[in-house]
Design an enzyme around this catalytic site. Sequence first.
Site, PDB file in Angstrom:
ATOM      1  N   LYS A  27      30.947 105.265   0.852  1.00 34.97           N
ATOM      2  CA  LYS A  27      30.319 106.332   0.049  1.00 34.97           C
ATOM      3  C   LYS A  27      30.556 106.094  -1.436  1.00 34.97           C
ATOM      4  CE  LYS A  27      32.684 109.604   2.173  1.00 34.97           C
ATOM      5  NZ  LYS A  27      33.436 108.798   3.160  1.00 34.97           N
ATOM      6  N   ARG A 102      31.527 118.601   4.351  1.00 37.41           N
ATOM      7  CA  ARG A 102      32.213 117.900   5.439  1.00 37.41           C
ATOM      8  C   ARG A 102      32.407 118.783   6.666  1.00 37.41           C
ATOM      9  NH1 ARG A 102      36.291 113.209   3.651  1.00 37.41           N
ATOM     10  NH2 ARG A 102      35.280 113.186   1.644  1.00 37.41           N
ATOM     11  N   ARG A 141      41.380  98.256   0.869  1.00 35.80           N
ATOM     12  CA  ARG A 141      40.866  98.812  -0.395  1.00 35.80           C
ATOM     13  C   ARG A 141      41.959  98.864  -1.464  1.00 35.80           C
ATOM     14  NH1 ARG A 141      38.096 104.400  -0.066  1.00 35.80           N
ATOM     15  NH2 ARG A 141      40.120 104.955   0.785  1.00 35.80           N
ATOM     16  N   ARG A 174      45.756 103.990  -2.041  1.00 32.17           N
ATOM     17  CA  ARG A 174      45.843 105.442  -1.983  1.00 32.17           C
ATOM     18  C   ARG A 174      46.901 105.886  -0.979  1.00 32.17           C
ATOM     19  NH1 ARG A 174      39.670 107.373  -1.506  1.00 32.17           N
ATOM     20  NH2 ARG A 174      40.570 108.468   0.273  1.00 32.17           N
ATOM     21  N   ARG A 185      42.547 110.874   9.652  1.00 33.16           N
ATOM     22  CA  ARG A 185      41.280 111.050   8.922  1.00 33.16           C
ATOM     23  C   ARG A 185      40.078 110.748   9.818  1.00 33.16           C
ATOM     24  NH1 ARG A 185      42.257 107.354   4.013  1.00 33.16           N
ATOM     25  NH2 ARG A 185      40.064 107.647   3.516  1.00 33.16           N
TER      26      ARG A 185
HETATM   27  P1  AP5 Z   1      34.643 103.134  -0.188  1.00 33.31           P
HETATM   28  O1  AP5 Z   1      33.335 103.001  -0.906  1.00 33.31           O
HETATM   29  O2  AP5 Z   1      35.855 103.451  -0.977  1.00 33.31           O
HETATM   30  O3  AP5 Z   1      34.473 104.143   1.059  1.00 33.31           O
HETATM   31  P2  AP5 Z   1      34.422 105.723   1.089  1.00 33.31           P
HETATM   32  O4  AP5 Z   1      33.400 106.089   2.116  1.00 33.31           O
HETATM   33  O5  AP5 Z   1      34.260 106.289  -0.267  1.00 33.31           O
HETATM   34  O6  AP5 Z   1      35.852 106.001   1.705  1.00 33.31           O
HETATM   35  P3  AP5 Z   1      36.917 107.132   1.331  1.00 33.31           P
HETATM   36  O7  AP5 Z   1      38.232 106.686   1.901  1.00 33.31           O
HETATM   37  O8  AP5 Z   1      36.880 107.465  -0.114  1.00 33.31           O
HETATM   38  O9  AP5 Z   1      36.350 108.298   2.178  1.00 33.31           O
HETATM   39  P4  AP5 Z   1      37.077 109.561   2.598  1.00 33.31           P
HETATM   40  O10 AP5 Z   1      35.924 110.397   2.978  1.00 33.31           O
HETATM   41  O11 AP5 Z   1      38.088 109.398   3.637  1.00 33.31           O
HETATM   42  O12 AP5 Z   1      37.950 109.954   1.323  1.00 33.31           O
HETATM   43  P5  AP5 Z   1      37.711 110.973   0.138  1.00 33.31           P
HETATM   44  O13 AP5 Z   1      38.333 110.437  -1.057  1.00 33.31           O
HETATM   45  O14 AP5 Z   1      36.290 111.388   0.078  1.00 33.31           O
HETATM   46  O15 AP5 Z   1      34.847 101.766   0.633  1.00 33.31           O
HETATM   47  C1  AP5 Z   1      36.043 101.537   1.369  1.00 33.31           C
HETATM   48  C2  AP5 Z   1      36.461 100.064   1.200  1.00 33.31           C
HETATM   49  O16 AP5 Z   1      35.504  99.227   1.854  1.00 33.31           O
HETATM   50  C3  AP5 Z   1      36.523  99.578  -0.264  1.00 33.31           C
HETATM   51  O17 AP5 Z   1      37.579  98.685  -0.385  1.00 33.31           O
HETATM   52  C4  AP5 Z   1      35.178  98.871  -0.466  1.00 33.31           C
HETATM   53  O18 AP5 Z   1      35.294  97.816  -1.413  1.00 33.31           O
HETATM   54  C5  AP5 Z   1      34.882  98.329   0.939  1.00 33.31           C
HETATM   55  N1  AP5 Z   1      33.461  98.350   1.253  1.00 33.31           N
HETATM   56  C6  AP5 Z   1      32.536  99.302   0.935  1.00 33.31           C
HETATM   57  N2  AP5 Z   1      31.325  98.973   1.402  1.00 33.31           N
HETATM   58  C7  AP5 Z   1      31.469  97.781   2.047  1.00 33.31           C
HETATM   59  C8  AP5 Z   1      30.564  96.909   2.755  1.00 33.31           C
HETATM   60  N3  AP5 Z   1      29.260  97.210   2.897  1.00 33.31           N
HETATM   61  N4  AP5 Z   1      31.076  95.773   3.287  1.00 33.31           N
HETATM   62  C9  AP5 Z   1      32.389  95.449   3.151  1.00 33.31           C
HETATM   63  N5  AP5 Z   1      33.291  96.233   2.495  1.00 33.31           N
HETATM   64  C10 AP5 Z   1      32.832  97.378   1.957  1.00 33.31           C
HETATM   65  O19 AP5 Z   1      38.566 112.228   0.652  1.00 33.31           O
HETATM   66  C11 AP5 Z   1      39.971 112.127   0.721  1.00 33.31           C
HETATM   67  C12 AP5 Z   1      40.557 113.432   1.240  1.00 33.31           C
HETATM   68  O20 AP5 Z   1      40.201 114.522   0.361  1.00 33.31           O
HETATM   69  C13 AP5 Z   1      40.083 113.881   2.621  1.00 33.31           C
HETATM   70  O21 AP5 Z   1      40.801 113.228   3.662  1.00 33.31           O
HETATM   71  C14 AP5 Z   1      40.383 115.384   2.540  1.00 33.31           C
HETATM   72  O22 AP5 Z   1      41.745 115.633   2.697  1.00 33.31           O
HETATM   73  C15 AP5 Z   1      40.001 115.716   1.101  1.00 33.31           C
HETATM   74  N6  AP5 Z   1      38.587 116.106   0.996  1.00 33.31           N
HETATM   75  C16 AP5 Z   1      37.605 115.435   0.327  1.00 33.31           C
HETATM   76  N7  AP5 Z   1      36.427 116.054   0.450  1.00 33.31           N
HETATM   77  C17 AP5 Z   1      36.655 117.157   1.226  1.00 33.31           C
HETATM   78  C18 AP5 Z   1      35.817 118.179   1.730  1.00 33.31           C
HETATM   79  N8  AP5 Z   1      34.505 118.231   1.472  1.00 33.31           N
HETATM   80  N9  AP5 Z   1      36.384 119.149   2.483  1.00 33.31           N
HETATM   81  C19 AP5 Z   1      37.715 119.155   2.732  1.00 33.31           C
HETATM   82  N10 AP5 Z   1      38.567 118.198   2.310  1.00 33.31           N
HETATM   83  C20 AP5 Z   1      38.037 117.201   1.557  1.00 33.31           C
HETATM   84 MG    MG Z   2      35.412 107.549  -1.515  1.00 38.29          MG
END
Ligand code: AP5
Ligand code: MG
Length: 229
Positions: A27, A102, A141, A174, A185
């Site tokens: 994402k 979410r 990552r 992270r 997660r």
């Molecule tokens: P990356 O692009 O970083 O993936 P991402 O989908 O953004 O993953 P996140 O870990 O950020 O998602 P998340 O939903 O768990 O965390 P968030 O911060 O939103 O890519 C991942 C890796 O893969 C990178 O190294 C990248 O280089 C590589 N990659 C990408 N695309 C690739 C490809 N095509 N091929 C190969 N490699 C690739 O949320 C964190 C926490 O915040 C949650 O757990 C929760 O506690 C809280 N939170 C956030 N939003 C909410 C909500 N709406 N409601 C409640 N709690 C929330």
């Molecule tokens: Mg992210």
Amino acid sequence: MDILENSIIKECMSMNIILMGPPGAGKGTQATKLVNKYGLTQISTGDLFRKALSEQTKYGVIAKYFMQFGHLVPDDYTIEMVREYLKENTFENGFILDGFPRTIVQARELESIAKEFNFTIDAIINLDIPQEKLVSRLSGRRTCKNCGTTFHVEFNPPKVTGVCDKCGGELYQREDESVEAVTVRLDTYNKQTRPLIDYYTMKGTIININGDQPMEDVFKDIEKSLEGK
Ligand code: AP5
Ligand code: MG
Ligand code: ZN
């Protein structure tokens, strides 16, 4: 209309996008590409919580407890934070909601916020990827402490190990990237967020994109899906 004219129009248009997908689906990676190409504003609730945490604000203190173990932050706080953010900022070219909604509750609240602030959601993009691919994406990552750019030790390595290509900042892992937190997660995603796919499918508004291909190919598919939006 020639290609250049078409691309200028595309790059000037305004649109609001929801970007969905499991943890590690890409994402953030695809949101950055959308920001660069279309001038959209990325609104990542995860990033907003991490920023709040580093600034020790109300949302940060609450979020820390849930985030570190891989649980969702309760809906009330999350919705309130997003609502405030949408109210206090302007988005000339539109925005990407990265990781929000979410839960079904968040999705319904977003619909009433959209009515209240008079905006529409123009595309809901779901990055589809088999679960077994996610663990290696998350464990490899590396994120810049300074500018937030993400890398991957294998799939998108920085030029110099541990150093951000963009700003020279230090790269870190992270807190929620431990095996335990990642397991929670993924489980949380399956229980609480995956049902949203059916919710939006039933409304006929979801665009499924194969996230299990090289980053540039994923982006090409997203671009194609946005044509005519
Ligand atoms: P990356 O692009 O970083 O993936 P991402 O989908 O953004 O993953 P996140 O870990 O950020 O998602 P998340 O939903 O768990 O965390 P968030 O911060 O939103 O890519 C991942 C890796 O893969 C990178 O190294 C990248 O280089 C590589 N990659 C990408 N695309 C690739 C490809 N095509 N091929 C190969 N490699 C690739 O949320 C964190 C926490 O915040 C949650 O757990 C929760 O506690 C809280 N939170 C956030 N939003 C909410 C909500 N709406 N409601 C409640 N709690 C929330
Ligand atoms: Mg992210
Ligand atoms: Zn950086």
